[in-house]
Design a protein around this motif. Structure first.
Motif: not given
Ligand code: ZN
Length: 153
Positions: A79-96
């Motif tokens: 999470n870098l305020s000047n660049e952007g963010m990358v995070f794990a996103n999804g509903s389950s371990v099989n669908n993210w």
């Protein structure tokens, strides 16, 4: 002395696990192959693990990985305020997937709409632009970082 080094990741097997020595006994681990991170102290029964478990989102907790040495790994969050963010996103371990969002510069005349909390007359210069959200497969973690400009593409 620079003691940073690359190791094989016990989770994904790539050789892109970046190890940073905190002190003699503690290392931080950040794998650019799968995007997971860990720390020498991250083990069952350790306070640092309990702390993580109390603050991490459900998906992160579900993706918890224990390597053969009993060390626990979680997905990273960038999470870098000047660049952007990358995070794990999804509903389950099989669908993210990894979600990447770019930060964009706020035009000067609009900055008054983005005050910094608790700071008088201070405004953000960048904001996360959710319209730029893009999803990446787990193994394409580095592409997600490149997308927000953190790594050269
Ligand atoms: Zn890995």
């Amino acid at each position: 002395m620079n003691s940073d080094r690359l190791e094989i990741c016990p989770r994904c097997g790539s050789d892109a696990c970046y190890v940073t020595e905190v002190n003699e006994n503690i290392n931080n681990y950040f794998c650019y192959g799968c995007g997971f991170q860990s720390n020498s102290l991250m083990r069952e029964g350790e306070e640092i693990l309990d702390d993580q478990m109390s603050v991490l989102p459900e998906l992160y907790k579900d993706l918890k990985f224990e390597d053969k040495n009993g060390q626990i790994w979680f997905p990273s969050t960038t999470n870098l305020s000047n660049e952007g963010m990358v995070f794990a996103n999804g509903s389950s371990v099989n669908n993210w997937k990894w979600s990447a969002v770019k930060a964009i510069k706020i035009p000067k005349e609009d900055r008054i709409k983005y005050p910094k909390p608790g700071k008088k007359d201070q405004y953000y210069k960048y904001r996360m632009d959710m319209t730029t959200i893009k999803h990446f497969e787990e193994r394409d973690f580095m592409e997600a970082l490149s997308y927000i400009g953190v790594l050269p593409s």
